[in-house]
Scaffold this motif. Structure first.
Motif, mmCIF file in Angstrom:
data_model
loop_
_atom_site.group_PDB
_atom_site.id
_atom_site.type_symbol
_atom_site.label_atom_id
_atom_site.label_comp_id
_atom_site.label_asym_id
_atom_site.label_seq_id
_atom_site.Cartn_x
_atom_site.Cartn_y
_atom_site.Cartn_z
ATOM 1 N N PRO A 130 2.128 2.459 12.406
ATOM 2 C CA PRO A 130 0.439 2.444 13.116
ATOM 3 C C PRO A 130 -0.275 2.774 11.821
ATOM 4 O O PRO A 130 0.088 3.703 11.304
ATOM 5 N N GLU A 131 -1.465 2.688 11.685
ATOM 6 C CA GLU A 131 -1.920 2.557 10.305
ATOM 7 C C GLU A 131 -1.685 2.668 8.890
ATOM 8 O O GLU A 131 -1.638 2.809 8.023
ATOM 9 N N GLY A 132 -0.720 1.457 9.647
ATOM 10 C CA GLY A 132 0.585 0.665 8.166
ATOM 11 C C GLY A 132 0.793 -0.257 8.013
ATOM 12 O O GLY A 132 0.421 -0.525 9.249
ATOM 13 N N PRO A 133 1.606 -1.055 6.990
ATOM 14 C CA PRO A 133 3.148 -0.084 6.243
ATOM 15 C C PRO A 133 1.872 -0.005 4.784
ATOM 16 O O PRO A 133 0.272 0.246 4.671
ATOM 17 N N VAL A 134 1.936 1.211 3.985
ATOM 18 C CA VAL A 134 1.556 1.405 2.742
ATOM 19 C C VAL A 134 1.819 0.294 1.838
ATOM 20 O O VAL A 134 2.789 0.509 0.860
ATOM 21 N N VAL A 135 1.459 -0.798 1.856
ATOM 22 C CA VAL A 135 1.270 -1.649 0.682
ATOM 23 C C VAL A 135 0.209 -1.780 0.198
ATOM 24 O O VAL A 135 -1.176 -2.096 0.872
ATOM 25 N N PRO A 136 0.199 -2.559 -0.919
ATOM 26 C CA PRO A 136 -1.223 -3.375 -1.609
ATOM 27 C C PRO A 136 -1.678 -4.217 -1.294
ATOM 28 O O PRO A 136 -1.776 -5.700 -1.017
ATOM 29 N N TRP A 137 -2.933 -3.965 0.269
ATOM 30 C CA TRP A 137 -3.182 -5.203 0.302
ATOM 31 C C TRP A 137 -4.132 -5.612 0.301
ATOM 32 O O TRP A 137 -4.750 -6.613 0.498
ATOM 33 N N HIS A 138 -4.951 -5.744 -1.111
ATOM 34 C CA HIS A 138 -6.198 -6.425 -1.201
ATOM 35 C C HIS A 138 -5.834 -7.513 -2.974
ATOM 36 O O HIS A 138 -6.221 -7.618 -3.104
ATOM 37 N N GLU A 139 -4.644 -7.589 -2.639
ATOM 38 C CA GLU A 139 -3.730 -7.713 -3.957
ATOM 39 C C GLU A 139 -3.289 -9.248 -4.024
ATOM 40 O O GLU A 139 -2.926 -10.113 -5.088
ATOM 41 N N GLY A 140 -3.377 -9.891 -2.612
ATOM 42 C CA GLY A 140 -3.107 -10.939 -1.973
ATOM 43 C C GLY A 140 -2.407 -11.415 -1.807
ATOM 44 O O GLY A 140 -1.109 -10.617 -2.434
ATOM 45 N N GLY A 141 -1.373 -12.837 -1.384
ATOM 46 C CA GLY A 141 0.141 -12.512 -1.011
ATOM 47 C C GLY A 141 0.548 -11.995 -0.095
ATOM 48 O O GLY A 141 1.945 -11.548 -0.412
ATOM 49 N N LEU A 142 -0.212 -11.699 1.537
ATOM 50 C CA LEU A 142 0.523 -10.839 2.002
ATOM 51 C C LEU A 142 1.843 -11.366 2.511
ATOM 52 O O LEU A 142 2.444 -10.341 2.824
ATOM 53 N N GLY A 143 1.864 -12.562 2.374
ATOM 54 C CA GLY A 143 2.901 -13.274 2.777
ATOM 55 C C GLY A 143 4.587 -12.707 2.330
ATOM 56 O O GLY A 143 5.346 -12.334 3.102
ATOM 57 N N ARG A 144 3.927 -12.423 0.928
ATOM 58 C CA ARG A 144 5.268 -11.547 0.841
ATOM 59 C C ARG A 144 5.153 -10.243 1.019
ATOM 60 O O ARG A 144 7.025 -9.884 0.571
ATOM 61 N N TRP A 145 5.025 -9.538 1.155
ATOM 62 C CA TRP A 145 5.311 -8.409 1.617
ATOM 63 C C TRP A 145 5.165 -7.981 3.526
ATOM 64 O O TRP A 145 6.423 -7.719 3.860
ATOM 65 N N LEU A 146 4.715 -9.330 4.386
ATOM 66 C CA LEU A 146 4.823 -9.407 5.497
ATOM 67 C C LEU A 146 5.751 -10.106 6.003
ATOM 68 O O LEU A 146 7.161 -9.366 7.394
ATOM 69 N N GLU A 147 6.335 -10.428 5.456
ATOM 70 C CA GLU A 147 6.916 -12.214 5.808
ATOM 71 C C GLU A 147 8.349 -11.283 6.755
ATOM 72 O O GLU A 147 9.699 -11.126 6.911
ATOM 73 N N PRO A 148 9.269 -10.243 4.645
ATOM 74 C CA PRO A 148 10.686 -9.252 5.143
ATOM 75 C C PRO A 148 10.700 -8.549 6.128
ATOM 76 O O PRO A 148 11.257 -7.871 6.905
#
Length: 373
Positions: A74-92
């Motif tokens: 909920p209302e997360g996760p706490v990651v840098p959403w605006h740095e681009g390349g979301l795949g490297r954060w969301l795939e794992p």
């Protein structure tokens, strides 16, 4: 940089959030204790050097007969959403949720795309041609939100329908109302309110309404007002045990995480509200009031006291949480929207909640199950 997602300790999780300055109150470790029907896990993103660079609270909920679970951030996760390349954060993240038996991962990116000033909201409510806030031209738009949505779709994530379109149906509210505090004096915040709000605050002061900060022994008093509010406004109230659990869990993590305010007048509590704080972000969480002696404006008095305390403690924003998307005067939710808009803040639209179907068959079955509910 290759990222890995795995379980981290509550202490590591909290330390990371504190280092960010702020995060949703639903993304701190203690929130898991507020939701005992869900299994909570603190997760962290780490790079090759083992340093934590992102964190999240995942709530797992088993679904009857499926023997699998929904993984919800909920209302997360706490990651840098605006740095681009979301795949490297969301795939794992998805890979980790799969190991936990998740058939669907649901999250609510804390990304705001559009904002409407209070004046714009007020004019929209008064305009017979305006039906939904989403159709009203925004005063400011952040193009980075559209880029986040584009990346999510490309990665296989899908937006969760907001049901009846009120903005309240799907998980956490998509539309909220916030009062900016950073860089403003308290007098400037007060002057930013509309004339009716300033008049009501002054009326409460002249009538002798006293707002005090309560403690756990005052929760039953708050709850009786909350039950009256639920009966009046037609919603199902949470049990008293829920608020007692919130108080115990959140304040054990940080004594300032949750506060309770009560408005007294002539020996009676007429209004009360809970306030949550994570870093520089403050939320008005739950409110309650009686229909008696409304003329002394106890609800305005409570809000002003909470805003004042938030400002004094250095908060950057005072968040009044959810508002409706509908502008239909026939909806009782419009009254709440008008009340919040009177604070002189701004309406904000998040990108909403998103699903990733880890198992498409079970994901569809879950959707049918929820539709029948």
């Amino acid at each position: 940089m290759t990222l890995r997602v795995g379980e981290i300790t509550r202490e590591q999780h909290l330390a990371f959030v504190v280092g960010q300055g702020s995060a949703s109150h639903m993304q701190v470790p203690s929130w898991g204790g507020v939701k005992p029907d869900w299994r909570a896990e603190s997760i962290g993103w780490t790079g090759p050097d083992g340093r934590i660079v992102g964190a999240g609270l995942v709530l797992y909920r088993s679904v009857p007969r499926l023997k699998r679970c929904l993984a919800y951030l909920p209302e997360g996760p706490v990651v840098p959403w605006h740095e681009g390349g979301l795949g490297r954060w969301l795939e794992p993240l998805v890979a980790h949720a799969r190991t936990r038996g998740a058939f669907t991962v649901r999250m609510g990116p804390p990304v705001i795309g559009r904002r409407w000033e209070a004046r714009t909201v007020k004019e929209a409510i008064a305009d017979p041609a305006a039906v939904r806030l989403r159709d009203v031209p925004a005063d400011t738009t952040d193009p980075r939100a559209a880029e986040v949505e584009k990346q999510l779709r490309a990665l296989g994530w899908r937006p969760v329908s907001d049901g009846d379109g009120s903005g309240f149906s799907a998980g956490q509210p998509r539309y909220v109302f916030q009062v900016p505090l950073a860089g403003r004096s308290l007098e400037e915040v007060r002057e930013g309110m509309n004339q009716q709000w300033r008049r009501n605050v002054k009326k409460a002061e002249k009538a002798g309404v006293k707002v005090v900060e309560g403690d756990s022994t005052d929760l039953p008093v708050f709850y009786e007002l909350y039950r009256e509010t639920a009966a009046r406004d037609g919603f199902i109230p949470r049990p008293l045990a829920y608020f007692e659990r919130m108080w115990r869990e959140l304040r054990a993590e940080d004594p300032g995480r949750m506060r309770l305010y009560l408005a007294h007048h002539d020996g009676e509590v007429l209004s009360a509200a809970t306030m949550l704080t994570v870093g520089s972000h403050v939320w008005y969480s739950y409110g309650a009031s009686t229909a008696r002696r409304r003329e002394v404006q106890p609800s305005n008095a409570v809000q002003w006291r909470m805003m004042s305390d938030a400002h004094e403690r250095g908060a950057a924003v005072y968040d009044l949480r959810g508002i409706t998307d509908t502008l239909d005067e026939g909806s009782h939710l419009v009254g709440l929207l008008r009340f919040k808009a009177g604070t002189g803040g701004e309406a904000a639209e998040y990108v909403g909640e998103w699903d990733f179907p880890v198992n498409r068959v079970l994901h569809r079955a879950f959707g049918l199950y929820m539709a029948r509910r």
